[in-house]
Scaffold this motif. Structure first.
Motif, PDB file in Angstrom:
ATOM      1  N   ILE A   1       0.842  -1.202   0.000  1.00  0.00           N
ATOM      2  CA  ILE A   1       0.000   0.000   0.000  1.00  0.00           C
ATOM      3  C   ILE A   1       0.878   1.253   0.000  1.00  0.00           C
ATOM      4  N   ASP A   2       1.941   1.242   0.784  1.00  0.00           N
ATOM      5  CA  ASP A   2       2.853   2.389   0.805  1.00  0.00           C
ATOM      6  C   ASP A   2       3.516   2.589  -0.557  1.00  0.00           C
ATOM      7  N   LEU A   3       3.893   1.492  -1.211  1.00  0.00           N
ATOM      8  CA  LEU A   3       4.484   1.594  -2.545  1.00  0.00           C
ATOM      9  C   LEU A   3       3.498   2.204  -3.529  1.00  0.00           C
ATOM     10  N   PHE A   4       2.267   1.715  -3.529  1.00  0.00           N
ATOM     11  CA  PHE A   4       1.272   2.225  -4.477  1.00  0.00           C
ATOM     12  C   PHE A   4       1.020   3.711  -4.268  1.00  0.00           C
ATOM     13  N   ALA A   5       1.132   4.165  -3.024  1.00  0.00           N
ATOM     14  CA  ALA A   5       0.891   5.578  -2.728  1.00  0.00           C
ATOM     15  C   ALA A   5       1.908   6.489  -3.401  1.00  0.00           C
ATOM     16  N   THR A   6       3.047   5.935  -3.820  1.00  0.00           N
ATOM     17  CA  THR A   6       4.083   6.746  -4.474  1.00  0.00           C
ATOM     18  C   THR A   6       3.924   6.799  -5.984  1.00  0.00           C
ATOM     19  N   LEU A   7       2.989   6.046  -6.545  1.00  0.00           N
ATOM     20  CA  LEU A   7       2.849   5.969  -7.999  1.00  0.00           C
ATOM     21  C   LEU A   7       2.271   7.261  -8.560  1.00  0.00           C
ATOM     22  N   ASN A   8       2.701   7.603  -9.757  1.00  0.00           N
ATOM     23  CA  ASN A   8       2.225   8.803 -10.436  1.00  0.00           C
ATOM     24  C   ASN A   8       1.161   8.454 -11.473  1.00  0.00           C
ATOM     25  N   GLU A   9       0.248   9.382 -11.687  1.00  0.00           N
ATOM     26  CA  GLU A   9      -0.751   9.319 -12.746  1.00  0.00           C
ATOM     27  C   GLU A   9      -1.724   8.153 -12.587  1.00  0.00           C
ATOM     28  N   VAL A  10      -1.875   7.645 -11.374  1.00  0.00           N
ATOM     29  CA  VAL A  10      -2.883   6.635 -11.089  1.00  0.00           C
ATOM     30  C   VAL A  10      -3.523   6.961  -9.751  1.00  0.00           C
ATOM     31  N   GLU A  11      -4.732   6.474  -9.567  1.00  0.00           N
ATOM     32  CA  GLU A  11      -5.352   6.488  -8.251  1.00  0.00           C
ATOM     33  C   GLU A  11      -5.144   5.122  -7.613  1.00  0.00           C
ATOM     34  N   VAL A  12      -5.263   5.065  -6.306  1.00  0.00           N
ATOM     35  CA  VAL A  12      -4.920   3.852  -5.559  1.00  0.00           C
ATOM     36  C   VAL A  12      -6.090   3.455  -4.671  1.00  0.00           C
ATOM     37  N   ALA A  13      -6.311   2.147  -4.563  1.00  0.00           N
ATOM     38  CA  ALA A  13      -7.364   1.628  -3.682  1.00  0.00           C
ATOM     39  C   ALA A  13      -6.925   0.289  -3.132  1.00  0.00           C
ATOM     40  N   VAL A  14      -7.712  -0.202  -2.188  1.00  0.00           N
ATOM     41  CA  VAL A  14      -7.493  -1.511  -1.577  1.00  0.00           C
ATOM     42  C   VAL A  14      -8.797  -2.282  -1.700  1.00  0.00           C
ATOM     43  N   ALA A  15      -8.689  -3.589  -1.918  1.00  0.00           N
ATOM     44  CA  ALA A  15      -9.877  -4.441  -1.980  1.00  0.00           C
ATOM     45  C   ALA A  15      -9.722  -5.592  -0.995  1.00  0.00           C
ATOM     46  N   VAL A  16     -10.820  -5.900  -0.314  1.00  0.00           N
ATOM     47  CA  VAL A  16     -10.833  -6.986   0.675  1.00  0.00           C
ATOM     48  C   VAL A  16     -12.212  -7.637   0.682  1.00  0.00           C
ATOM     49  N   THR A  17     -12.270  -8.842   1.211  1.00  0.00           N
ATOM     50  CA  THR A  17     -13.569  -9.414   1.535  1.00  0.00           C
ATOM     51  C   THR A  17     -14.055  -8.758   2.829  1.00  0.00           C
ATOM     52  N   PRO A  18     -15.354  -8.806   3.110  1.00  0.00           N
ATOM     53  CA  PRO A  18     -15.862  -8.145   4.318  1.00  0.00           C
ATOM     54  C   PRO A  18     -15.145  -8.580   5.594  1.00  0.00           C
ATOM     55  N   ALA A  19     -14.701  -9.819   5.670  1.00  0.00           N
ATOM     56  CA  ALA A  19     -14.037 -10.300   6.882  1.00  0.00           C
ATOM     57  C   ALA A  19     -12.719  -9.580   7.146  1.00  0.00           C
ATOM     58  N   ASP A  20     -12.127  -8.995   6.105  1.00  0.00           N
ATOM     59  CA  ASP A  20     -10.827  -8.337   6.253  1.00  0.00           C
ATOM     60  C   ASP A  20     -10.919  -6.812   6.192  1.00  0.00           C
TER      61      ASP A  20
ATOM     62  N   PRO B   1      -5.188   8.052   4.593  1.00  0.00           N
ATOM     63  CA  PRO B   1      -6.456   8.796   4.604  1.00  0.00           C
ATOM     64  C   PRO B   1      -6.922   9.099   3.183  1.00  0.00           C
ATOM     65  N   GLY B   2      -8.193   8.857   2.947  1.00  0.00           N
ATOM     66  CA  GLY B   2      -8.762   9.133   1.636  1.00  0.00           C
ATOM     67  C   GLY B   2      -8.661   7.997   0.643  1.00  0.00           C
ATOM     68  N   THR B   3      -7.966   6.923   1.003  1.00  0.00           N
ATOM     69  CA  THR B   3      -7.842   5.779   0.098  1.00  0.00           C
ATOM     70  C   THR B   3      -9.137   4.974   0.093  1.00  0.00           C
ATOM     71  N   ALA B   4      -9.651   4.681  -1.084  1.00  0.00           N
ATOM     72  CA  ALA B   4     -10.885   3.904  -1.197  1.00  0.00           C
ATOM     73  C   ALA B   4     -10.628   2.456  -0.825  1.00  0.00           C
ATOM     74  N   VAL B   5     -11.586   1.858  -0.132  1.00  0.00           N
ATOM     75  CA  VAL B   5     -11.545   0.428   0.193  1.00  0.00           C
ATOM     76  C   VAL B   5     -12.793  -0.211  -0.403  1.00  0.00           C
ATOM     77  N   TYR B   6     -12.586  -1.195  -1.254  1.00  0.00           N
ATOM     78  CA  TYR B   6     -13.692  -1.911  -1.887  1.00  0.00           C
ATOM     79  C   TYR B   6     -13.872  -3.258  -1.198  1.00  0.00           C
TER      80      TYR B   6
END
Length: 202
Positions: free
Chosen positions: A34-53, A63-68
């Motif tokens: 997640i920290d690595l993705f936060a450094t990427l340019n010209e893309v938005e970043v999100a995380v995906a999990v099952t409800p249990a996680d 802060p502000g990162t979308a979680v699906y």
């Protein structure tokens, strides 16, 4: 410019180094990705999990990162949940030292191909990630990142060239993979700290 999203899929982790708690290991790997993705340019970043996680994701995201929340930990489930994006890449979370360029190489073929996949370096089972032009094509099968292959992704494609195979990277799924970590490589702080605490060389 295309609106692009890179998603860290926090799927199950089945192995941890001796002396390292599996839950802590999984969290450290995910934090570094997640920290690595936060450094990427010209893309938005999100995380995906099952409800249990969901709690794991909420504890790690910036802060502000979308979680699906998705019903199953597959790229296909993530792609189906996305709206408003032109392209998306879903990658595993057990690659704490993944080079940022590898993510860019996964997205690059989407200018001319509908799907791109990054294999596991060395020919191991599974994939590093999958990228698509959205909406994902109907012919793309459900891909389990722990077991899928480029051939499986291509199985129903109108033309084999519709699925680009990009640069791979190894995943940390066993002792042999752990031995490939480069202490001189920047990043992977959470994983490095956890290994150091277990008495393993970092």
């Amino acid at each position: 410019m295309a609106r692009r999203l890179v998603v860290a899929l926090l799927g199950p982790v089945h192995w941890s180094p001796p002396g390292v708690d599996l839950a802590q290991w999984r969290a450290a790997l995910a934090e570094d990705v997640i920290d690595l993705f936060a450094t990427l340019n010209e893309v938005e970043v999100a995380v995906a999990v099952t409800p249990a996680d969901r709690a794991l994701a909420d504890a790690l995201v910036w802060p502000g990162t979308a979680v699906y929340e998705v019903a199953e930990p597959t790229p296909n489930a993530v792609f189906a949940a996305l709206e408003g994006y032109d392209q998306a890449a879903v990658l595993v979370s057990d690659v704490p030292d993944l080079p940022a360029l590898t993510v860019g190489k996964l997205l690059r073929p989407l200018t001319s191909r509908p799907v791109a996949v990054a294999p596991v370096e060395g020919g191991g089972p599974g994939l590093l990630g999958v990228a698509v032009r959205l909406p994902a094509p109907d012919w793309l099968p459900t891909l389990e990142l722990d077991t899928a292959t480029p051939a499986e992704a291509r199985a129903n494609a109108p033309r084999p060239g519709d699925v680009a195979v990009t640069t791979g990277w190894r995943r940390l799924r066993g002792p042999a993979d752990l031995a490939t970590l480069d202490p001189a490589f920047e990043g992977w702080e959470a994983t490095r700290a956890l290994l150091s605490g277990s008495g393993r060389p970092t």
